[in-house]
Design a protein around this motif. Structure first.
Motif, mmCIF file in Angstrom:
data_model
loop_
_atom_site.group_PDB
_atom_site.id
_atom_site.type_symbol
_atom_site.label_atom_id
_atom_site.label_comp_id
_atom_site.label_asym_id
_atom_site.label_seq_id
_atom_site.Cartn_x
_atom_site.Cartn_y
_atom_site.Cartn_z
ATOM 1 N N PRO A 188 0.804 -1.236 0.000
ATOM 2 C CA PRO A 188 0.000 0.000 0.000
ATOM 3 C C PRO A 188 0.839 1.290 0.000
ATOM 4 C CG PRO A 188 0.008 -0.992 2.192
ATOM 5 C CD PRO A 188 0.712 -1.945 1.289
ATOM 6 N N ASP A 220 -3.616 0.615 -3.633
ATOM 7 C CA ASP A 220 -3.717 -0.624 -2.864
ATOM 8 C C ASP A 220 -4.751 -1.500 -3.555
ATOM 9 O OD1 ASP A 220 -3.305 -2.498 -0.920
ATOM 10 O OD2 ASP A 220 -3.971 -1.271 0.763
ATOM 11 N N GLU A 221 -4.994 -2.663 -2.995
ATOM 12 C CA GLU A 221 -6.077 -3.488 -3.514
ATOM 13 C C GLU A 221 -7.392 -2.847 -3.100
ATOM 14 O OE1 GLU A 221 -5.364 -7.332 -1.899
ATOM 15 O OE2 GLU A 221 -3.635 -7.713 -3.193
ATOM 16 N N GLY A 222 -8.319 -2.779 -4.031
ATOM 17 C CA GLY A 222 -9.675 -2.372 -3.682
ATOM 18 C C GLY A 222 -9.886 -0.893 -3.442
ATOM 19 N N VAL A 223 -8.962 -0.043 -3.862
ATOM 20 C CA VAL A 223 -9.177 1.402 -3.721
ATOM 21 C C VAL A 223 -10.137 1.851 -4.826
ATOM 22 C CG1 VAL A 223 -8.088 3.665 -3.781
ATOM 23 C CG2 VAL A 223 -6.905 1.750 -2.706
ATOM 24 N N SER A 224 -11.161 2.618 -4.460
ATOM 25 C CA SER A 224 -12.201 2.956 -5.437
ATOM 26 C C SER A 224 -12.486 4.451 -5.455
ATOM 27 C CB SER A 224 -13.486 2.203 -5.110
ATOM 28 O OG SER A 224 -14.103 2.805 -3.984
ATOM 29 N N PHE A 225 -13.335 4.793 -6.403
ATOM 30 C CA PHE A 225 -13.793 6.177 -6.560
ATOM 31 C C PHE A 225 -14.471 6.673 -5.280
ATOM 32 C CE2 PHE A 225 -16.810 9.291 -8.627
ATOM 33 C CZ PHE A 225 -15.841 10.126 -9.145
ATOM 34 N N VAL A 226 -15.123 5.779 -4.568
ATOM 35 C CA VAL A 226 -15.753 6.160 -3.294
ATOM 36 C C VAL A 226 -14.678 6.586 -2.287
ATOM 37 C CG1 VAL A 226 -17.013 5.246 -1.298
ATOM 38 C CG2 VAL A 226 -17.842 4.810 -3.624
ATOM 39 N N ASP A 227 -13.560 5.852 -2.260
ATOM 40 C CA ASP A 227 -12.467 6.233 -1.350
ATOM 41 C C ASP A 227 -11.900 7.603 -1.714
ATOM 42 O OD1 ASP A 227 -12.389 3.762 0.179
ATOM 43 O OD2 ASP A 227 -11.640 2.836 -1.660
ATOM 44 N N GLU A 304 -4.735 -5.057 -12.739
ATOM 45 C CA GLU A 304 -5.956 -5.786 -12.395
ATOM 46 C C GLU A 304 -6.070 -5.934 -10.879
ATOM 47 O OE1 GLU A 304 -8.772 -7.646 -13.890
ATOM 48 O OE2 GLU A 304 -8.355 -5.919 -15.153
ATOM 49 N N ARG A 305 -4.933 -6.138 -10.239
ATOM 50 C CA ARG A 305 -4.939 -6.382 -8.801
ATOM 51 C C ARG A 305 -5.048 -5.069 -8.015
ATOM 52 N NH1 ARG A 305 0.096 -8.785 -5.424
ATOM 53 N NH2 ARG A 305 -0.795 -8.399 -3.357
ATOM 54 N N PHE A 306 -4.289 -4.063 -8.466
ATOM 55 C CA PHE A 306 -4.241 -2.815 -7.702
ATOM 56 C C PHE A 306 -5.015 -1.708 -8.394
ATOM 57 C CE2 PHE A 306 -0.285 -4.993 -6.415
ATOM 58 C CZ PHE A 306 -0.526 -5.068 -5.048
ATOM 59 N N THR A 307 -5.663 -0.904 -7.591
ATOM 60 C CA THR A 307 -6.273 0.321 -8.103
ATOM 61 C C THR A 307 -5.819 1.454 -7.196
ATOM 62 O OG1 THR A 307 -8.241 -0.201 -6.808
ATOM 63 C CG2 THR A 307 -8.306 -0.741 -9.151
#
Lengths: 346, 787
Positions: A188, A220-227, A304-307
């Protein structure tokens, strides 16, 4: 030296010694005032009188006596001043008029841009960000190519670049440090990146060829527009005002997708519309977006794994808004009258 | 991109409201930088109903009218021949200022008072028609604001179109974008005066050669020009454009040239299709060949410049020579003139990167090149050509000769992109209902095929930016609306990236130097050439800012001089910033430096004491010492000539302090300063000594130093020879003058002795002290001064 001038020099020495003794013995400031008149007074001062009579001497004598008289005058002046200050200090130590100005020390101020940068970094530190920097001279690779600016893309027109040589340049944004961080550390990653950037812009009230920028990068894994929205909203409410309205508008940056411009409610009119916000009720504070997969690929990160998300803003512009500076050149002038106002600022 | 509200409204078949359009466009990603009402000054003009119109008793050409403008009935003198009782006209009352700058006053005209004016279109700045007053086709109540009923009111937008969206550089594209959120289709407005039947579509060729109206059209450079359509029009009359066309162009700030140029510009701004009309009679052959320019070939472009061409550029040539720089600018020799009757109309698609390289090499940018280099819609050529032909026939007459041709050697395959449901939710952070995603993409012109867990999306040909899955994710987010995504703080892992230690050191250094009364400055790292090795900028804006700094002090000295010009005497500044020196490789070597300058008094003046003395080199030394302690651990200072120099243990010079050269006014104090490398070593925790429990014993010694001797050396010997009982020593006085010889001075040290666990005996202190004095007298050539 003629006899007359030797006598005069001797007389001056005697006057000086006498004055020294009397000044040393004085215990009242008005005594000192009287002594000043006695020795240095413009009309009847005894040293002054000798200086006045110089014209009656020949040139050689005039030189010798003149020098001695001026030395005596300066010495007595200094003694008077020191003694007066000492008596004054003693006087106000016992019966001070506390409305007189306090004794000051020089106090220095941080630059307004530093104040803004530090505050931004500190707010993001509370969200787990660390603070990193990178070089100002860069390669095209790091400044453009790896950030998904294809060669010959019209997006390059927005970055009027100063080149140092073939393929080397002064960075046009702090984003190359995103690339350097992605290449150096596995996620991360949560960093703020302050620093100077350069564009080939002529000086005017709102443009400078060098300016400060601050970016953020989270991967990190699973970081999104919401974050992204949550982090920027948290920042805006701490930096501007609790409860401030924040708006995300679609935009375009080669190195993020989706991309957004972030506006906060205009701090002048609070959304009603005014000349500062051009009647829109909003003022633009930063660009932001989700890290483009092409950037991850260029940095060897599994897209694919990290956003992740990134954002960038101009502390100079923010400082100008916050402190009401009308001209960007004021940031570079180092005018002490401006900076003195920032001694207690935050 | 400049757009007209009215034009957008016509394309969507509805009346749009200016502020709503501005806000919608902003939320779609095309912010409106400026919005200008094109009827400024008409806010106070109202609808006036003429109740009665009779001839003026004293003037044949004037009428006396009674007008209802919402209030009391007013008497108005009117000179227009068309004023008619029972009709409505724009009315300006006394006190209103019209766009032509005239403010109406109550005045007598031939003996009759006029309480205002019924206005013509010209008086309102709405056109050239000044013959009669503007009859309003409305039933609006008298007194209604004129702008509410005006059939030609318009608003001009300056829209900031991002470089990835060439499709938004035209009205149809902007309307399509608005339509996607408003749920309205885009329909091209009818062309006034156009025939009912549309002209025939262009015939597509399979290979690189085609023909229209007997003119061969050949693509030799398919790489630079993948598609080229053309039509031949004969018998056109070049002349002024009709009012509707000039008005439409005027609304976006484009000047009317003639009907042919205006028609091509109309299509450019409506459909994003650059067109070029050649005077067919001037084309050798006549023939059209799209090829690379030949070495040594040149062309005089429409702006009268002769342009040298290279084989890296694509040109449109006739049978003999180049006639246009493809997609950039036409040539002067085949330009349409007043005498032109036959046109060859080009409607082409040029390769963006080649075109950009060409126009940069030629140092020019045009409306056409701006669009081509961003990428126009390659599939729209036939339809756009059809629209252009219909428009030209309507405004310039003539006829279409034969069927237009569409030369397209290689078919352009539609692009298909897959969008996974789970990826959409993963990147956006919330699940977007599949129906919403489908609806958003379809509204933008995509053809969407739902599959198991994914959508197969055929993207429209006008969207060169939609290539990857993430491009579609952005489109879904954009049309759904960024504001629909929650701001929800979710758990995160802390950063593995350590803090940059140089930032931490810089922060502490700032604290130390502001504490010493220096303001932080930010100077420009660019300046004039300072030495042979300066790192230069290849394309500087000016020679004054052509080189990168090698040190911070010169910039700070310039800022002190600036403050001196403002009559400031006490100026104390520091800066932390990067310096540049030539490196081994392509990039310069950067160092972070800290530098400071001080001039003026040693402390602020106070009424209780004489003016404090001015700063001198020992103030600079104090600052350098402070800076070294916080920012350059391990460096030691040595006096070298007029300067103090800071060195690392292995000898590298890392900084200095001293008096600085400056353009100093007579009243100013000396200027001193320092500069030192900022090293990223984190400061070590201080090793705190326990507080001593035993008393100390002091001994003072005054030593007469010969001219060549320096205090630091004497002190080093004293320290070394006084033994383990010496705790500390320092200089507390210096004396020069009688009875010492010239050049000599007496320097006095205080030595502090202490044993940590016991009280010292006088004898052992005396012994240690005497040993030190003797040692220093023998080794340093100094002698003890008698008390």
């Amino acid at each position: 030296m003629s006899g007359a001038s030797a006598d005069l020099v001797a007389a001056l020495a005697a006057l000086r010694a006498e004055a020294e003794a009397l000044i040393g013995a004085a215990t009242e400031r008005d005594v000192l005032q009287r002594l000043r008149t006695d020795y240095l007074g413009r009309k009847a001062g005894r040293v002054t009188a000798i200086l006045r009579d110089l014209t009656s001497l020949d040139i050689e004598a005039r030189k010798a006596v003149g020098q001695a008289a001026n030395e005596a005058k300066a010495a007595i002046e200094a003694l008077l001043e020191t003694a007066d200050a000492a008596l004054a200090a003693r006087a106000h130590a016992s019966s001070a008029d506390l409305t007189m100005p306090a004794r000051q020390a020089f106090r220095g101020a941080l630059h307004p841009v530093t104040l803004v940068v530090d505050e931004i970094c500190d707010i993001f530190r509370d969200l787990g960000f660390t603070r990193v920097t990178g070089p100002e001279a860069e390669t095209e690779q790091y400044n453009f190519t790896k950030l998904n600016f294809p060669p010959g893309h019209p997006a390059l027109d927005l970055h009027d670049t100063m080149y140092l040589g073939p393929g080397t340049l002064l960075r046009t944004h702090t984003s190359p440090v995103q690339v350097r961080t992605l290449e150096a550390y596995p996620p991360p990653i949560r960093v703020t990146i302050p620093g100077l950037c350069y564009r080939r812009d002529a000086w005017d009230a709102s443009h400078a060829p060098v300016f400060s920028q601050i970016e953020g990068l989270v991967v990190d894994e699973g970081v999104s527009f919401v974050d992204l929205k949550a982090a920027i909203g948290y920042f805006a409410r701490r930096f501007f005002a609790p409860g401030v309205k924040v708006r995300f508008r679609p935009s375009f940056f080669p190195f993020t997708e989706p991309s957004a411009e972030v506006d906060v409610e205009c701090q002048i009119c609070h959304g009603a519309g005014c000349p500062v916000c051009k009647g829109t009720g909003w003022s633009e504070i930063m660009g932001a977006g989700m890290v483009d997969p092409a950037v991850f690929e260029a940095c060897g990160v599994d897209a694919e794994r990290f956003t992740g998300y990134a954002f960038g803003m101009g502390p100079g512009r923010i400082a100008m808004q916050r402190y009401g500076l009308s001209d960007i050149r004021m940031l570079y002038d180092a005018d002490v009258r401006l900076h003195a106002q920032f001694v207690e600022a935050r | 991109m400049i757009a007209s509200l009215r034009w957008l409204s016509d394309l969507l078949g509805t009346r749009l409201e200016a502020a709503a359009v501005r806000d919608r466009l902003a939320m779609l990603g095309c912010p409106v930088d400026a919005m200008q009402s094109l009827h400024g000054g008409l806010e106070r003009v109202v609808v006036g109903l003429v109740l009665e119109a009779v001839k003026h008793p004293n003037a044949d050409r004037l009428s006396l009218c009674k007008v209802n403008a919402g209030g009391a009935v007013l008497g108005v003198v009117c000179g227009a021949p068309n004023v008619t009782a029972g009709k409505r006209y724009p009315f300006a009352a006394v006190g209103v200022t019209l766009p032509n700058g005239i403010t109406l006053e109550r005045r007598k005209i031939r003996g009759e008072y006029s309480e205002g004016m019924l206005c013509s279109a010209k008086e309102l700045g709405l056109g050239e028609d000044g013959e009669g007053i503007l009859e309003l086709d409305t039933e609006a109540a008298p007194g209604t604001p004129f702008l509410d009923v005006l059939p030609v009111a318009d608003t001009r937008f300056e829209i900031d179109v991002t470089p990835n969206r060439p499709d938004l550089l035209c009205h149809a594209g902007l309307a399509r974008e608005l339509g996607a959120v408003l749920g309205r289709p885009v329909r091209l407005p009818a062309i006034p005066g156009a025939s009912e039947a549309p002209p025939p579509r262009a015939t597509r060729t399979a290979g690189p050669r085609g023909e229209t109206a007997g003119v061969p059209v050949t693509i030799e450079d398919a790489e630079g020009c993948p598609r080229y359509a053309a039509a031949v029009l004969r018998g056109v009359t070049v002349g002024p454009s009709p009012a509707w066309l000039t008005d439409r162009l005027a609304a976006i700030g484009a000047r009317s040239i003639n009907n042919v140029v205006d028609a091509t510009n109309y299509v450019l701004y409506e459909l994003n299709q650059p067109l070029h009309a050649f005077d067919l009679a001037k084309l050798a052959g006549p023939a059209v060949v799209v090829r690379r320019a030949r070495a040594g070939e040149s062309l005089v472009t429409l702006d009268g410049e002769r342009r040298a061409l290279t084989p890296a550029m694509t040109v449109i040539a006739d049978a003999a020579t180049a006639q246009a720089v493809a997609g950039v600018m036409g040539g002067a020799s085949s330009e349409v003139s007043a005498a032109t009757t036959d046109l060859l109309l080009e409607c082409a698609w040029f390769e963006p990167r080649r075109l950009r390289a060409t126009r940069r090499a030629l140092g020019m940018s045009t409306e056409a090149s701006y669009r081509y280099e961003r990428g126009i819609d390659p599939e729209a050529l036939p339809a756009n050509l059809e629209r252009a032909v219909a428009l030209l026939l309507a405004v310039a007459g003539g006829r279409l000769d034969g069927t237009p041709v569409d030369v397209c050697p290689a078919p352009i395959a539609p692009r298909t992109v897959t969008l996974r449901d789970d990826r959409l939710a993963h990147l956006l952070g919330v699940a977007v209902p599949r129906a919403d995603a489908e609806r958003a993409l379809t509204a933008l012109g995509c053809v969407v095929l739902p599959r198991e867990g994914r959508l197969t999306v055929q993207v429209p040909s006008w969207r060169p930016d939609l290539v990857r899955e993430v491009d579609l994710i952005e489109e879904v987010a954009r049309i759904v609306g960024y504001d629909r995504f929650p701001e929800e703080m979710r758990p995160y892992r802390p950063s593995v990236v350590p803090d940059d230690p140089s930032e931490q050191v810089a922060g502490r250094t700032r604290g130390v130097l502001t504490g010493l009364g220096l303001h932080e400055a930010m100077t420009v790292p660019l300046g004039p050439r300072h030495d042979e090795r300066a790192v230069g900028v290849q394309n500087p804006l000016s020679q004054e800012e052509a080189y990168l700094r090698g040190a911070l002090l010169p910039g700070l000295v310039r800022r002190v001089e600036h403050n001196w010009r403002l009559s400031e005497r006490d100026v104390r500044l520091f800066e932390i910033g990067r310096t540049f020196a030539p490196g081994e490789g392509a990039l310069p070597v950067e160092e972070i430096h800290v530098a400071g300058v001080v001039t003026g008094g040693r402390r602020p003046r106070h009424w209780s004491e004489p003016a404090p003395p001015d700063v001198d080199v020992f103030d600079a030394k104090a600052l350098l010492e402070a800076a070294v302690r916080v920012a350059c651990r391990g460096a030691t200072l040595a006096a070298e000539g007029e300067r103090l120099v800071a060195r690392l243990p292995h000898g590298t010079v890392v900084g200095w302090a001293g008096t600085l050269e400056a353009d100093r006014p007579a009243w100013a104090a000396p200027l001193v300063g320092f500069e030192v490398l900022l090293r990223a070593d984190a400061a070590a925790a201080p090793a705190v000594r326990p507080r001593p429990r035993s008393p100390s014993v002091d001994r003072d010694v005054a030593l007469v130093l010969p001219e060549a001797s320096v205090a630091a050396e004497v002190e080093a010997v004293l320290r070394a020879s006084a033994g383990p009982l010496l705790e500390d020593l320092w200089v507390f006085d210096e004396y020069r003058g009688a009875p010492l010889a010239a050049g000599q001075r007496s320097v006095a040290w205080r030595l502090v002795f202490r044993a940590p666990e016991r009280t010292l005996r006088e004898a052992e202190v005396d012994a240690a002290f005497q040993r030190a004095v003797t040692e220093v007298e023998t080794r340093c050539g100094v002698r003890r001064r008698e008390a």
